[in-house]
Every structure is written in C-alpha cells, then in structure tokens.
Design a protein around this motif. Structure first.
Motif, short mmCIF file in Angstrom:
data_model
loop_
_atom_site.label_atom_id
_atom_site.label_comp_id
_atom_site.label_asym_id
_atom_site.label_seq_id
_atom_site.Cartn_x
_atom_site.Cartn_y
_atom_site.Cartn_z
N ALA A 1 4.77 11.72 1.85
CA ALA A 1 5.18 11.78 0.41
C ALA A 1 4.50 12.87 -0.34
CB ALA A 1 4.64 10.38 -0.37
N VAL A 2 5.15 13.68 -1.11
CA VAL A 2 4.66 14.89 -1.92
C VAL A 2 5.05 14.32 -3.60
CG1 VAL A 2 5.23 16.27 -0.28
CG2 VAL A 2 7.03 15.72 -1.96
N PRO A 3 4.32 15.06 -4.33
CA PRO A 3 4.33 14.97 -5.71
C PRO A 3 5.70 14.90 -5.97
CG PRO A 3 2.49 16.25 -5.39
CD PRO A 3 3.27 16.32 -4.07
N ASN A 4 6.12 13.93 -7.13
CA ASN A 4 7.27 13.73 -7.45
C ASN A 4 7.63 14.53 -8.88
OD1 ASN A 4 9.95 12.74 -8.36
ND2 ASN A 4 9.41 10.62 -8.56
N ASP A 5 8.53 15.54 -8.93
CA ASP A 5 8.73 16.30 -9.80
C ASP A 5 9.26 15.90 -10.98
OD1 ASP A 5 11.08 16.40 -8.43
OD2 ASP A 5 11.51 18.07 -8.34
N LYS A 6 10.07 14.76 -10.78
CA LYS A 6 10.51 13.94 -12.09
C LYS A 6 9.72 12.59 -12.66
CE LYS A 6 15.02 14.37 -9.79
NZ LYS A 6 16.39 13.72 -9.07
N TRP A 7 8.42 12.78 -12.12
CA TRP A 7 7.65 11.88 -12.57
C TRP A 7 6.89 12.32 -13.85
CZ3 TRP A 7 6.29 7.02 -12.44
CH2 TRP A 7 4.92 6.64 -12.76
N THR B 1 12.00 6.43 -15.47
CA THR B 1 13.69 6.85 -15.09
C THR B 1 13.56 6.79 -13.73
OG1 THR B 1 14.17 8.06 -16.91
CG2 THR B 1 15.44 8.41 -14.82
N TYR B 2 14.45 6.13 -12.98
CA TYR B 2 14.50 6.11 -11.45
C TYR B 2 14.78 7.66 -11.01
CZ TYR B 2 14.64 0.95 -11.57
OH TYR B 2 14.20 -0.24 -11.45
N ASN B 3 14.33 7.85 -9.84
CA ASN B 3 14.72 9.23 -9.10
C ASN B 3 15.87 9.71 -9.27
OD1 ASN B 3 11.89 9.13 -8.55
ND2 ASN B 3 12.20 8.58 -6.36
N ASP B 4 17.07 8.79 -9.15
CA ASP B 4 18.52 9.28 -9.32
C ASP B 4 18.96 9.52 -10.71
OD1 ASP B 4 18.79 6.80 -10.20
OD2 ASP B 4 20.25 6.10 -9.01
N GLY B 5 17.96 9.43 -11.79
CA GLY B 5 18.38 9.62 -13.08
C GLY B 5 18.62 8.49 -13.75
N ALA C 1 0.76 -1.20 0.03
CA ALA C 1 0.04 -0.04 -0.06
C ALA C 1 0.77 1.23 -0.02
CB ALA C 1 -1.00 0.05 1.22
N LEU C 2 1.90 1.39 0.70
CA LEU C 2 2.90 2.36 0.83
C LEU C 2 3.60 2.68 -0.40
CD1 LEU C 2 4.31 4.46 2.64
CD2 LEU C 2 5.78 2.66 3.34
N MET C 3 4.24 1.50 -0.96
CA MET C 3 5.08 1.55 -2.27
C MET C 3 4.25 1.84 -3.46
SD MET C 3 7.93 1.21 -1.30
CE MET C 3 8.64 1.06 0.09
N ALA C 4 2.76 1.45 -3.59
CA ALA C 4 2.14 1.87 -4.55
C ALA C 4 2.09 3.35 -4.95
CB ALA C 4 0.51 1.45 -4.46
N ALA C 5 2.29 4.22 -3.90
CA ALA C 5 2.47 5.55 -4.11
C ALA C 5 3.70 6.20 -4.72
CB ALA C 5 1.70 6.47 -2.86
N ILE C 6 4.56 5.44 -4.10
CA ILE C 6 6.20 6.19 -4.31
C ILE C 6 6.86 5.54 -4.99
CG2 ILE C 6 5.75 7.35 -2.19
CD1 ILE C 6 7.60 5.37 -0.62
N GLY D 1 7.96 6.86 -9.02
CA GLY D 1 6.47 7.00 -8.92
C GLY D 1 5.71 8.49 -8.72
N PRO D 2 4.41 8.58 -8.84
CA PRO D 2 3.68 9.68 -9.03
C PRO D 2 4.05 10.76 -7.58
CG PRO D 2 2.16 7.90 -8.33
CD PRO D 2 3.38 7.37 -8.88
#
Length: 593
Positions: free
Chosen positions: A275-281, A166-170, A109-114, A259-260
């Motif tokens: 969690a907050v919106p991912n600017d890289k999503w 892309t993963y968050n680290d690029g 449930a947690l990971m579905a968001a992030i 993730g989003p």
C-alpha cells in the motif's frame, strides 16, 4: 462492532488463533475477531539471553499504562518517507471483514491502513475510534459528531458526516452507506453471512437529515454504548448477498475503500500486498512512502526478521523468543494481548452438551497456561471470561466448573448415560465421545499446548485426535466451522455489550446454542445506559450461558511480546487503541538518524 477471531498460539490480530495471527472479537468497536491463541506482545527494551523480562497481566485496578509500549513519537520528529514491512498469518482470501469468512484479526490489521471506513473490529473503524483505555470518540475523518437524545423510551441519534469523506472512486460517504450498513447487518435477510447483527435490529429507521451528509437514526429502544452502531460502514455497492458473501474472495475492491493508504499491488501467488499513500485522502497524510504485508508462517517470520525483510513480529512463545533474542537492530516491546480464549468448541459438531461439559471438566487450565507461557516470565490472573480482561472494572470469573480432573469428567459422562467401551472410551448408544483438536501453524509451543490438552481430554475418557492445519487456513477453517475444537479465541474490548450477543445469543452466535430467556436478557441489557450496570448484566448472561451450554472455555489471555526493528516509532502493544499494534497509520514511521 464485531469481535474478531484470533488464531491459535503464534501470531498477530480479529478471530484469533492460539498460535498465529489474531482475528477480532470482544468489542473494540465492532465484532470480535477470531484469533489464534499464540499471539503475544511485549514492553520494555531488548531481551536478555535468559529470556524475557518478568511481566504480568494486571488485575482489577491495575496500572494499564504498564501494558503499552509503542515508542511514541510526534510525526514531525520522524524521517519523512521510508517503508515498513509487516507479517500476517494470512492475507485474504476473503477480504470482507463483515462476513464470517473475512472476520479475522489479520484482515482487520490490513484494512486499518487502506480501508478504515469499513473496519468492523479493532481500535478504529467507521464513525468511531478508541483510546488506549477503551474510551470511544467519533472518528472525525468520517463522522464529525454523533449525538443522542432519548425521549419517551426511544432514541434519536444524529450523525454529522465529514463533508470531505469520499470513497476512492469518488462516491461520497453519506446516507447511502449508513442505510446499506443497517439493511445488511440488522440480520433480516439470512442470505447475508454476517458475523452478528449486534444492536442493528433495534434500529427502526436511517434517514437523511438536512442533507445526505446528516444521518438521523431512530431506534425502537435506546442503544448503548453508541459505538455499537456504525463501527464500520458497508459500501453501497455491496448490494446483494452474492457480492457480500463472494465478491471479496481474492478481490479487495480498492475503488470501494477510503483510507490514508491505498492498494498499490496485491500478489496472491507471492502472498504479499503493498500500500502507498492515498492521494485522495483528506485526513492526515502518512509519514511512510509504503507499507507491505507478507503472509508468513511463524517459522518463516523468524528468518525474515533476522534478515531484515520484515520490521516486526510477535514472539509469543519461548521457542520464537529464543530464536529472535539478540537479533541486531531490534528491541522487545511487551504488553497485554487483547485476547481471550482457549477451548473454542464447535457446538454444531460436538452436539452433546454432556461431552462439552466433560471437556470443560477434564481440562487443567493452569497446566495449559504453564505450557503456553513456559519461559516467558509472564504471570496473569486466571482467565474466566471470553468478553473482558481481568483488569477491567466490570470483569468477573465466569468459568462454570469448580471440580475438575479426569475422574470428574468421566462422572459427567457417566451421569449422562455414557459407559466405557473395550478401549476405555466413554460411549453412549454405540457412539463414542470422539472429536479432534485443530492445530494451526508450525510453532512448537502451539503444538505442545494442543498435545497437553489432548492428553487431558483422553484421560477424561474421550477419544481425541489432532487435526493439523496450516496457519493460512485458519480464517477459512474457523469461519466455515470446519473443526470440532480449536485452541483459539477472540479479541477483547473494553465493553461486553456487543460480544455477549455475538457469543451467546441463540440466533446470532456461531454455535446457535442458547435459549429464549437468555436472548431476552441480551436484548434488554443493550438499553442500559449505565456502563457498570450494563456490563454486569452482560457478565451474568455469560455466567449462565457457560453453565448451561459449555461452548467456549476461557483458559488464558497472554502477553503481547513483539520484536521490533530499532527506530520504528508508534508501533507495539497498544491495548484498545489498536489490537494490530499500529495506533495511527499516519504516524507510523522511522526515527530520524
């Protein structure tokens, strides 16, 4: 995909506990998660002072639309921004959902968001997503297409990866992630504490095609359904057993996610994660400004919901329901819980199959269901499978014991060489039939159900105690197999192919009970293309395994009854699209006032 386990009776979503949050199991895209037995959901508008409205589980051919209640709204019709706070039975400490210790419904449930790219069980993960009815289609945020061709008994699967993924680290999500997933999950290195290898041992190669964003998978035999593979991808940085098994203890590694939403703050002391919106999503942007998860026992969830500190909670027992009924600015949403379970026996500790058979025989499952669902106005067909719900076209009742009761249980033990000692406990070679039932959390219905089971087993000549644990310990206890028997089970999916291996393969299952003949049947059925024929074969394996080994005994499924803050849209019982009740994290939000 792996099923997640559910906690005992009280809570929410992947191995499931009969009381609290759920953990993932049958196949909803990934490994079944283990879950506590207590999580419920609901449909319809608010409750009445006399209890929930009457509802029932659906049998074969039933109308599954009656089991969904989410207050569906288009994102454009919602208020931009805002925040939502949701409870979980446990947050971590192991955040690797592919490992036994991290394989829980709460973790999914947690990971579905992030981090939906790595969710290994649930309604969405890696290359796949499910609709309410359980049909899988490619998750185009990560995999734009998945095509299969079978020639000369072998299969070639071509996956086109989203160029933007892309993963968050690029780091690009490409061939390296797919190769790493296969290399770890195929099970050739026993040092990786994976939940189940699933279909990965049938994969012969994973290679790049015209680019690193085209993945060519070749198998030794055809694999069905296709979503058995790459439901959840493992980041290439998870490159050793040490990192896999221990590297996510207390560490989410947000740089390896995609993730989003993205991790904003994790406070292990306060047991909260924001969690907050991912600017890289690159996908659809979320409506909300933030989502917060709080680890709370069910009793603490009640006060938090009434005080407006959390925006939803499960009320899967009458004690919870009555305390929440009438809460201002709330409504009830009722549906079907994607859970199958009851007697989760640890065959590594309760080693005598005769004792396990006596447990199955002593249990009065109808009486347990009456305690479990007391006051909830819920009816359901008798649960006879760990892998499918009764409304499935493929379902069959596989419970192996017809003659039940204390005398029948004592006869099972007597026939196996047990005799009563001075205290009336059946024993053999000086060793009594003795064990404990682990009960998790503080919900009174969960405890009452456990105590009822205890009395039934004691009447059958067994020495049975209760091992009381906190909800937060559920994942650790069940994942490390530190229990004898628990009222818990797994999330249930629309297809039994993955779960039959996870539950009943002698090498892949946590109980390690089975035989070569059944293992071959499990391996062979994965190549059956016809859905009905393949699931029938899986159900026959379950029937035979239950009758031989008695390791997991289905008792109930249950409703999902959720109290939800008025105005919260796109949240609630969602069947196979989302065991965690959020069908799409980008559309979760508040109605305009």
């Amino acid at each position: 995909m792996h099923r997640r386990f559910f906690r005992p009776i009280t809570s929410t979503t992947t191995r499931t506990n009969e009381g609290n949050t759920m953990k993932n199991l049958t196949r909803i895209g990934g490994a079944a998660a283990i879950a506590a037995a207590l999580t419920l959901t609901a449909c319809g508008a608010g409750g009445s002072p006399t209890g929930p409205e009457t509802a029932k589980g659906q049998g074969s051919g039933g109308d599954v639309s009656k089991l969904i209640s989410i207050n569906a709204k288009d994102a454009k019709d919602l208020q931009p921004g805002g925040k939502v706070t949701l409870p979980l039975g446990n947050i971590g400490p192991d955040f690797n959902g592919f490992s036994n210790n991290g394989n829980s419904a709460d973790n999914s449930a947690l990971m579905a968001a992030i981090n939906p790219v790595a969710v290994s069980g649930g309604g969405i993960g890696g290359c796949w997503k499910f609709d309410f009815a359980g049909k899988a289609t490619p998750n185009k945020d990560f995999c734009e297409s998945v095509d299969s061709e079978v020639k000369d008994g072998k299969q070639t699967i071509t996956i086109k990866v989203n160029p933007k993924a892309t993963y968050n680290d690029g780091t690009p999500i490409d061939i390296k992630a797919f190769q790493n997933t296969w290399n770890i999950l195929k099970g050739s290195n026993p040092d990786y504490d994976i939940v189940s290898p699933g279909a990965y041992p049938f994969v012969e190669s994973v290679e790049a095609g015209s680019s690193d964003k085209e993945v060519i998978v070749k198998t030794s035999q055809p694999v069905y359904p296709l979503d058995s593979l790459f439901f959840g991808l493992i980041n290439p940085n998870v490159n050793s057993p040490q990192v896999f098994n221990e590297g996510f203890n207390g560490n989410l590694h947000p740089e390896w996610m995609a993730g989003p939403f993205k991790l904003d703050k994790y406070d292990s002391a306060a047991k909260t994660l924001t969690a907050v919106p991912n600017d890289k999503w690159w996908g659809t942007k979320p409506v909300l400004d933030s989502v917060t998860f709080r680890q709370l026992e069910s009793s603490a969830q009640i006060a938090a919901f009434k005080n407006g500190e959390i925006d939803a909670m499960s009320a899967n027992t009458i004690a919870l329901y009555k305390q929440l009924d009438g809460t201002k600015n709330s409504e009830v949403r009722r549906g079907q819980r994607l859970f199958a379970g009851g007697m989760n026996i640890n065959a590594l500790r309760v080693t005598d199959v005769a004792v396990r058979k006596a447990i199955f025989t002593a249990v009065d499952r109808e009486a347990l269901r009456k305690v479990r669902f007391n006051g909830l106005n819920w009816e359901e067909p008798s649960s006879g499978s760990m892998m499918l719900l009764p409304f499935s076209a493929y379902y069959q009742d596989n419970y192996p014991v017809k003659e039940t009761g204390p005398d029948a249980a004592k006869k099972v033990l007597t026939d196996a060489g047990y005799t009563p000692n001075a205290s009336g406990i059946m024993e053999k070679d000086g060793k009594p039939a003795a064990f404990k039932i682990s009960n998790f959390g503080d919900d009174p219905t969960a405890l009452a159900t456990t105590q009822t089971l205890q009395k039934q087993l004691q009447a059958g000549g067994m020495d049975v105690g209760i091992d009381q644990r906190a909800s937060a310990d559920f994942g650790k206890v069940v994942g490390s197999r530190d229990f004898d028997l628990s009222l818990s089970g797994y999330t249930v999916g629309a297809d039994a192919t993955d779960s039959v291996k996870q539950f009943y393969d002698s090498k892949a299952s946590v109980n390690k009970v089975g035989d070569a003949e059944l293992d071959k049947k499990i391996a062979d059925l994965a190549s059956i293309e016809d859905n009905s024929e393949r699931n029938k074969a899986a159900m026959e394996v379950e029937k035979e395994h239950m009758a031989k080994y008695f390791s997991m005994g289905p008792v109930f499924n249950g409703p999902q009854i959720s109290f939800v803050r008025t105005g919260l849209a796109n949240y609630g019982p969602s069947l196979f699209q989302s065991p965690s009740q959020v069908p799409d994290w980008s559309t979760l939000g508040w109605e305009k006032k």
